[in-house]
Design a protein around this motif. Structure first.
Motif, PDB file in Angstrom:
ATOM      1  N   SER A  32       0.852  -1.203  -0.019  1.00 31.66           N
ATOM      2  CA  SER A  32      -0.152   0.048   0.181  1.00 31.66           C
ATOM      3  C   SER A  32       0.959   1.023   0.109  1.00 31.66           C
ATOM      4  O   SER A  32       2.009   1.152   0.331  1.00 31.66           O
ATOM      5  CB  SER A  32      -0.909  -0.031   1.127  1.00 31.66           C
ATOM      6  N   GLY A  33       0.253   2.473  -0.143  1.00 31.17           N
ATOM      7  CA  GLY A  33       1.214   3.574  -0.038  1.00 31.17           C
ATOM      8  C   GLY A  33       1.751   3.879   1.476  1.00 31.17           C
ATOM      9  O   GLY A  33       2.751   4.215   1.477  1.00 31.17           O
ATOM     10  N   THR A  34       0.557   3.576   2.168  1.00 30.55           N
ATOM     11  CA  THR A  34       0.965   3.718   3.629  1.00 30.55           C
ATOM     12  C   THR A  34       2.043   2.764   3.964  1.00 30.55           C
ATOM     13  O   THR A  34       3.093   3.052   4.709  1.00 30.55           O
ATOM     14  CB  THR A  34      -0.445   3.265   4.337  1.00 30.55           C
TER      15      THR A  34
ATOM     16  N   GLU B 114       5.288  16.941   0.329  1.00 28.42           N
ATOM     17  CA  GLU B 114       4.295  16.245  -0.761  1.00 28.42           C
ATOM     18  C   GLU B 114       4.365  17.583  -1.754  1.00 28.42           C
ATOM     19  O   GLU B 114       3.995  18.695  -1.480  1.00 28.42           O
ATOM     20  CB  GLU B 114       2.742  16.169  -0.182  1.00 28.42           C
TER      21      GLU B 114
ATOM     22  N   ASP C 214       6.301  12.475  -1.542  1.00 24.35           N
ATOM     23  CA  ASP C 214       5.377  11.788  -1.993  1.00 24.35           C
ATOM     24  C   ASP C 214       4.487  12.440  -3.106  1.00 24.35           C
ATOM     25  O   ASP C 214       3.707  13.450  -3.041  1.00 24.35           O
ATOM     26  CB  ASP C 214       4.179  11.587  -0.476  1.00 24.35           C
TER      27      ASP C 214
ATOM     28  N   THR D 282       2.035  11.208  -4.990  1.00 24.70           N
ATOM     29  CA  THR D 282       0.870  10.365  -5.501  1.00 24.70           C
ATOM     30  C   THR D 282       0.015  11.375  -6.241  1.00 24.70           C
ATOM     31  O   THR D 282      -0.560  10.841  -7.211  1.00 24.70           O
ATOM     32  CB  THR D 282       0.275  10.019  -4.069  1.00 24.70           C
TER      33      THR D 282
ATOM     34  N   SER E 227       1.150   6.477  -3.420  1.00 23.08           N
ATOM     35  CA  SER E 227       0.301   5.642  -3.591  1.00 23.08           C
ATOM     36  C   SER E 227      -0.055   5.080  -4.720  1.00 23.08           C
ATOM     37  O   SER E 227      -0.768   5.752  -5.430  1.00 23.08           O
ATOM     38  CB  SER E 227      -0.969   5.942  -2.605  1.00 23.08           C
TER      39      SER E 227
ATOM     40  N   LYS F  74      -3.615   5.133  -6.522  1.00 21.52           N
ATOM     41  CA  LYS F  74      -4.330   6.114  -7.147  1.00 21.52           C
ATOM     42  C   LYS F  74      -3.930   6.218  -8.690  1.00 21.52           C
ATOM     43  O   LYS F  74      -4.360   5.448  -9.466  1.00 21.52           O
ATOM     44  CB  LYS F  74      -3.880   7.398  -6.575  1.00 21.52           C
TER      45      LYS F  74
ATOM     46  N   VAL G 288      -4.936  -1.981  -4.200  1.00 25.83           N
ATOM     47  CA  VAL G 288      -4.143  -0.946  -3.252  1.00 25.83           C
ATOM     48  C   VAL G 288      -2.646  -1.422  -3.258  1.00 25.83           C
ATOM     49  O   VAL G 288      -2.150  -2.589  -3.092  1.00 25.83           O
ATOM     50  CB  VAL G 288      -4.813  -1.354  -1.957  1.00 25.83           C
TER      51      VAL G 288
ATOM     52  N   PHE H 294      -8.712   8.675  -5.248  1.00 20.42           N
ATOM     53  CA  PHE H 294      -8.800   9.520  -6.286  1.00 20.42           C
ATOM     54  C   PHE H 294      -7.719   8.850  -7.156  1.00 20.42           C
ATOM     55  O   PHE H 294      -7.166   7.751  -7.091  1.00 20.42           O
ATOM     56  CB  PHE H 294      -8.218  11.023  -6.182  1.00 20.42           C
TER      57      PHE H 294
HETATM   58  N1  PLP Z   1      -0.100   9.487   0.111  1.00 19.59           N
HETATM   59  C1  PLP Z   1      -1.112  10.277  -0.172  1.00 19.59           C
HETATM   60  C2  PLP Z   1      -0.826  11.690  -0.915  1.00 19.59           C
HETATM   61  C3  PLP Z   1      -2.579   9.851  -0.251  1.00 19.59           C
HETATM   62  O1  PLP Z   1      -3.483  10.465  -0.656  1.00 19.59           O
HETATM   63  C4  PLP Z   1      -2.603   8.529   0.413  1.00 19.59           C
HETATM   64  C5  PLP Z   1      -4.138   7.905   0.429  1.00 19.59           C
HETATM   65  O2  PLP Z   1      -5.195   8.503   0.051  1.00 19.59           O
HETATM   66  C6  PLP Z   1      -1.642   7.625   0.645  1.00 19.59           C
HETATM   67  C7  PLP Z   1      -0.334   8.076   0.682  1.00 19.59           C
HETATM   68  C8  PLP Z   1      -1.813   6.400   1.330  1.00 19.59           C
HETATM   69  O3  PLP Z   1      -2.065   5.268   0.189  1.00 19.59           O
HETATM   70  P1  PLP Z   1      -2.734   3.921   0.365  1.00 19.59           P
HETATM   71  O4  PLP Z   1      -4.277   4.198   0.677  1.00 19.59           O
HETATM   72  O5  PLP Z   1      -2.305   3.152  -0.879  1.00 19.59           O
HETATM   73  O6  PLP Z   1      -2.146   3.193   1.645  1.00 19.59           O
END
Ligand code: PLP
Length: 398
Positions: free
Chosen positions: A89-91, A158, A187, A189, A209, A212, A221, A340
């Motif tokens: 995941s992005g997290t 960001e 980041d 994303t 992430s 998206k 994810v 998104f």
């Molecule tokens: N970074 C940004 C800018 C995000 O908007 C999000 C999720 O909305 C994440 C990281 C986390 O990503 P994930 O939902 O894939 O864990």
């Protein structure tokens, strides 16, 4: 083991343009069993061979199957970095980077405005491991200097702030990080590598992430870490110890989604700009945040550094939360959902989605008012989207 078209930075005299990289980089060459697309290697284990070290033993948990490798190659080519890595995941990408680089007693500098989940990791997870964090205003370089401590190790940024859509002083932030030998992490994303490539500006690590824009279809994810080879390898070792891995089938879906990233994002850039311009003229609208609008405070920076303004905008309508809710209810095409970067337009109030986990006072301080509506433009015809917003706002009075 897998022979792939490798177009990462430094390997070729001229890096391929984004549309070419999206299609060709990381694809098997020669094709496997003459297949035109990368097959799914749904095998947890592989013949041992002679791996150089533990993390080279092929195993899905070690994030090194042919599907992981092919995908990493395509991502590195798109971000113009030496290497890349996919995460579940992005997290997971964000926390794997923090746990790779930070030890008890270290200190991180991050802006006050961040995706809510990242803010929570910084404030509530890594602090439990003895790591300190200072949140600083993006626009105040003197405050970045004041925040420095002897064990400051990492600067987190960001490049396009979600959901208020400001562009920070990215060039100065990179210079600040280099001047103080901090690891700089971006980041990316919201912009995707089609619109911006942070490594070209000097950021050490780029995160995504991939749930998206990179995947683009709201059905996976995943996350990404991109950067220099040694740095990415170090993060993979941490990820491996956590036991976090992306399944080969999800790798396959992400690899497929990436092939159309440039086309999707180009269309979303165009549609978001058209929608932002139409919304700005509407009497029910109090404020539109979108860097593509010439009057936007971040317009000049976005034009200087990005090749597009992205598919996300935010707005406030007259009438506060009730009017914002009315707008969301009346929209026909936009799905009221978090996230998104998919093919469908999404709209939501970040106070109830991406930033819902933060206290209201903190949201206010970050500029995320309760009535702010975030719109993530999909691939519908922009004329239909504009008409939909107009009909949904017809009953809202200035
Ligand atoms: N970074 C940004 C800018 C995000 O908007 C999000 C999720 O909305 C994440 C990281 C986390 O990503 P994930 O939902 O894939 O864990």
């Amino acid at each position: 083991m897998l022979e792939i078209e490798d177009h990462s930075a430094g390997e070729h005299v001229a890096a391929p343009r984004q549309r070419t990289a999206a299609v060709h980089a990381g694809e098997p060459k020669p094709p496997i069993a003459d297949a035109i697309t990368m097959p799914i290697f749904q095998s947890s284990s592989y013949l041992l061979g002679s791996p150089e070290e533990f993390d080279d033993i092929r195993y899905i948990r070690l994030n090194n199957t042919p599907n992981h490798e092919a995908l990493a190659c395509k991502l590195a080519s798109l971000e113009r970095t030496e290497a890349a890595l996919v995460t579940p995941s992005g997290t997971a990408a964000i926390s794997a980077v923090f746990f790779s680089y930070l030890r008890a007693g270290d200190h991180v500098i991050a802006p006050e405005q961040l995706y809510g989940g990242t803010r929570k990791i910084l404030e509530r997870l890594i602090t439990d491991y003895g790591i300190a964090v200072s949140f600083v205003p993006y626009e105040d370089p003197a405050a970045w200097e004041r925040a420095l401590e002897p064990r400051t190790r990492l600067l987190y940024v960001e490049p396009l702030v979600n959901p208020t859509l400001q562009v920070p002083r990215l060039d100065e932030l990179v210079a600040f990080a280099k001047g103080h030998r901090l690891i700089s992490v971006a980041d990316n994303t919201l912009l995707s590598p089609y619109n911006f490539r942070p490594a070209e500006m000097g950021f050490d690590l780029v995160l995504h992430s991939a749930s998206k824009y990179l995947n683009g279809h709201s059905d996976v994810v995943a996350g990404v870490v991109a950067g220099a080879g040694g740095a990415v390898r170090g993060v993979r070792k941490t990820l491996n110890l956590f036991g976090a891995c992306l399944d080969p089938h999800a790798c396959f879906l992400l690899q497929r989604g990436l092939k159309t990233l440039p086309l999707r994002v180009a269309a979303q850039n165009e549609s978001a700009l058209a929608l932002a311009r139409a919304l700005r003229e509407h009497p029910a609208v109090e404020r539109v945040h979108y860097t593509g609008l010439v009057e936007d405070p971040s317009h000049a920076r976005a034009v200087a550094w990005f090749s597009g303004h992205g598919g996300v905008l935010s707005l406030r309508v007259h009438g506060g939360v009730a009017a914002a809710e009315q707008l969301l209810e009346r929209l026909e095409y936009a799905r009221v959902a978090p996230s998104f970067g998919g093919v469908q337009t999404f709209a939501s109030r970040p106070a109830t989605t991406s930033h819902a986990g933060l206290p209201k006072a903190l949201r206010q301080a970050m500029g995320v008012s309760e009535d702010l509506v975030r719109v993530a433009v999909g691939l519908e015809d922009p004329g239909d989207l504009i008409a939909d917003f107009r009909q949904a706002m017809a009953a809202i009075r200035a």
